[in-house]
Design a protein around this motif. Structure first.
Motif, PDB file in Angstrom:
ATOM      1  N   SER A  16       0.882  -1.555  -0.105  1.00 27.88           N
ATOM      2  CA  SER A  16       0.144  -0.064  -0.283  1.00 27.88           C
ATOM      3  C   SER A  16       0.426   1.053  -0.258  1.00 27.88           C
ATOM      4  O   SER A  16       1.842   1.489  -0.620  1.00 27.88           O
ATOM      5  CB  SER A  16      -0.709   0.276   1.073  1.00 27.88           C
ATOM      6  OG  SER A  16      -1.822   1.036   0.933  1.00 27.88           O
ATOM      7  N   THR A  17       0.836   2.183   0.946  1.00 28.90           N
ATOM      8  CA  THR A  17       1.190   3.606   1.019  1.00 28.90           C
ATOM      9  C   THR A  17       3.063   2.959   1.894  1.00 28.90           C
ATOM     10  O   THR A  17       3.765   4.085   0.983  1.00 28.90           O
ATOM     11  CB  THR A  17       0.967   4.630   1.787  1.00 28.90           C
ATOM     12  OG1 THR A  17       0.609   4.284   3.276  1.00 28.90           O
ATOM     13  CG2 THR A  17      -1.168   4.839   1.467  1.00 28.90           C
ATOM     14  N   GLY A  20       3.460   1.059   6.691  1.00 30.87           N
ATOM     15  CA  GLY A  20       3.788  -0.148   7.261  1.00 30.87           C
ATOM     16  C   GLY A  20       5.027  -0.502   6.985  1.00 30.87           C
ATOM     17  O   GLY A  20       5.666  -1.550   7.624  1.00 30.87           O
ATOM     18  N   THR A  21       5.282  -0.412   5.738  1.00 33.81           N
ATOM     19  CA  THR A  21       7.112  -1.049   5.403  1.00 33.81           C
ATOM     20  C   THR A  21       7.950  -0.278   6.281  1.00 33.81           C
ATOM     21  O   THR A  21       8.564  -0.870   6.604  1.00 33.81           O
ATOM     22  CB  THR A  21       6.862  -1.164   3.945  1.00 33.81           C
ATOM     23  OG1 THR A  21       5.659  -1.337   3.161  1.00 33.81           O
ATOM     24  CG2 THR A  21       8.299  -1.681   3.399  1.00 33.81           C
ATOM     25  N   ASN A  22       7.655   0.825   6.517  1.00 30.17           N
ATOM     26  CA  ASN A  22       9.053   1.843   6.696  1.00 30.17           C
ATOM     27  C   ASN A  22       8.743   1.052   8.183  1.00 30.17           C
ATOM     28  O   ASN A  22       9.892   1.368   9.145  1.00 30.17           O
ATOM     29  CB  ASN A  22       8.170   3.079   6.704  1.00 30.17           C
ATOM     30  CG  ASN A  22       8.782   4.158   7.278  1.00 30.17           C
ATOM     31  OD1 ASN A  22      10.399   3.725   6.144  1.00 30.17           O
ATOM     32  ND2 ASN A  22       9.301   5.466   7.994  1.00 30.17           N
ATOM     33  N   ILE A  47       5.256  -7.313  -1.035  1.00 33.46           N
ATOM     34  CA  ILE A  47       4.034  -7.245  -2.477  1.00 33.46           C
ATOM     35  C   ILE A  47       3.104  -6.128  -3.009  1.00 33.46           C
ATOM     36  O   ILE A  47       2.105  -6.303  -1.605  1.00 33.46           O
ATOM     37  CB  ILE A  47       3.868  -8.749  -2.757  1.00 33.46           C
ATOM     38  CG1 ILE A  47       3.146  -9.149  -4.107  1.00 33.46           C
ATOM     39  CG2 ILE A  47       3.183  -9.614  -1.735  1.00 33.46           C
ATOM     40  CD1 ILE A  47       3.332 -10.538  -4.557  1.00 33.46           C
ATOM     41  N   ASP A  48       2.712  -5.862  -3.608  1.00 31.46           N
ATOM     42  CA  ASP A  48       1.632  -5.558  -3.613  1.00 31.46           C
ATOM     43  C   ASP A  48       1.023  -5.631  -5.947  1.00 31.46           C
ATOM     44  O   ASP A  48       1.414  -6.259  -6.016  1.00 31.46           O
ATOM     45  CB  ASP A  48       2.207  -3.883  -4.019  1.00 31.46           C
ATOM     46  CG  ASP A  48       0.286  -3.067  -3.288  1.00 31.46           C
ATOM     47  OD1 ASP A  48       0.110  -3.459  -2.014  1.00 31.46           O
ATOM     48  OD2 ASP A  48       0.277  -1.980  -4.265  1.00 31.46           O
ATOM     49  N   THR A  69       1.234   4.733  -5.811  1.00 29.90           N
ATOM     50  CA  THR A  69       2.776   3.907  -6.144  1.00 29.90           C
ATOM     51  C   THR A  69       2.982   3.546  -4.671  1.00 29.90           C
ATOM     52  O   THR A  69       2.837   3.566  -3.421  1.00 29.90           O
ATOM     53  CB  THR A  69       3.334   5.644  -5.606  1.00 29.90           C
ATOM     54  OG1 THR A  69       3.535   6.815  -7.414  1.00 29.90           O
ATOM     55  CG2 THR A  69       5.621   4.810  -5.562  1.00 29.90           C
ATOM     56  N   ALA A  70       2.559   2.049  -5.088  1.00 37.70           N
ATOM     57  CA  ALA A  70       3.504   1.266  -3.623  1.00 37.70           C
ATOM     58  C   ALA A  70       4.829   1.557  -3.063  1.00 37.70           C
ATOM     59  O   ALA A  70       5.559   2.057  -3.640  1.00 37.70           O
ATOM     60  CB  ALA A  70       3.143  -0.160  -4.013  1.00 37.70           C
ATOM     61  N   GLY A  71       4.219   1.207  -1.763  1.00 32.01           N
ATOM     62  CA  GLY A  71       5.827   2.160  -0.899  1.00 32.01           C
ATOM     63  C   GLY A  71       6.046   3.260  -1.234  1.00 32.01           C
ATOM     64  O   GLY A  71       7.773   3.767  -0.702  1.00 32.01           O
TER      65      GLY A  71
END
Length: 164
Positions: A16-17, A20-22, A47-48, A69-71
């Motif tokens: 997604s944005t 969460g990855t951050n 994965i997105d 834009t994913a991520g």
């Protein structure tokens, strides 16, 4: 959770944005590189859905949005992949000792995403949005008898399972 169990490699379903990855990269102590040089991008893979995917097709009831834009909001190096999480062959990304499942929040996807995680025999699986009945039911039914202890983090939307 990530700092307590210290996985070496994690796969996130649902970039997604990138917020969460951050958080995941920070918790896993991913290092930022010098200008133009990335470090530790192999620690976290996310994965997105492919760019340009029509959000109204993925979320016909408007239950969730999807960024252009994913991520985009992740300031750490990680590996971005695209595809359908329930059909993707993750084996080339093994070994994976942790998964963060935060894809589509319905029974079918959560169940299949959890089964995808189990194929890697990880020591840790984390789910977001466990307060959604379909997510809760999918996790409870899919994980039954699989040799993991499931815990719900008090006063959060997060649950996790550790291998017994």
């Amino acid at each position: 959770i990530l700092r307590r169990y210290t996985p070496k490699r994690l796969l996130e379903i649902g970039t997604s944005t990138g917020w969460g990855t951050n958080v995941i990269c920070n918790a896993m102590r991913v290092r930022k590189g010098l200008i133009g040089k990335l470090l530790d991008s192999s620690k976290v893979t996310s994965i997105d859905v492919p760019p340009g995917t029509d959000a109204s097709i993925i979320y016909p009831k408007g239950e969730d949005g999807h960024p252009q834009t994913a991520g985009a909001n992740c300031g750490f190096p990680y590996t971005q992949i695209f595809g359908s999480s329930i059909k993707f062959d993750f084996k080339p990304h093994y070994p994976l000792d942790a998964w963060f499942v935060d894809g589509k929040h319905d029974y079918e996807y959560c169940s299949k995403d959890t089964k995808q995680a189990l194929k890697a025999s990880p020591s840790l699986i984390i789910w977001h949005d466990m307060q959604i009945k379909e997510v809760y039911d999918a996790v409870a039914e899919t994980m039954a008898g699989k040799g993991y202890t499931i815990k719900w983090v008090d006063k959060t939307r997060v649950a996790f399972a550790v291998k017994e």
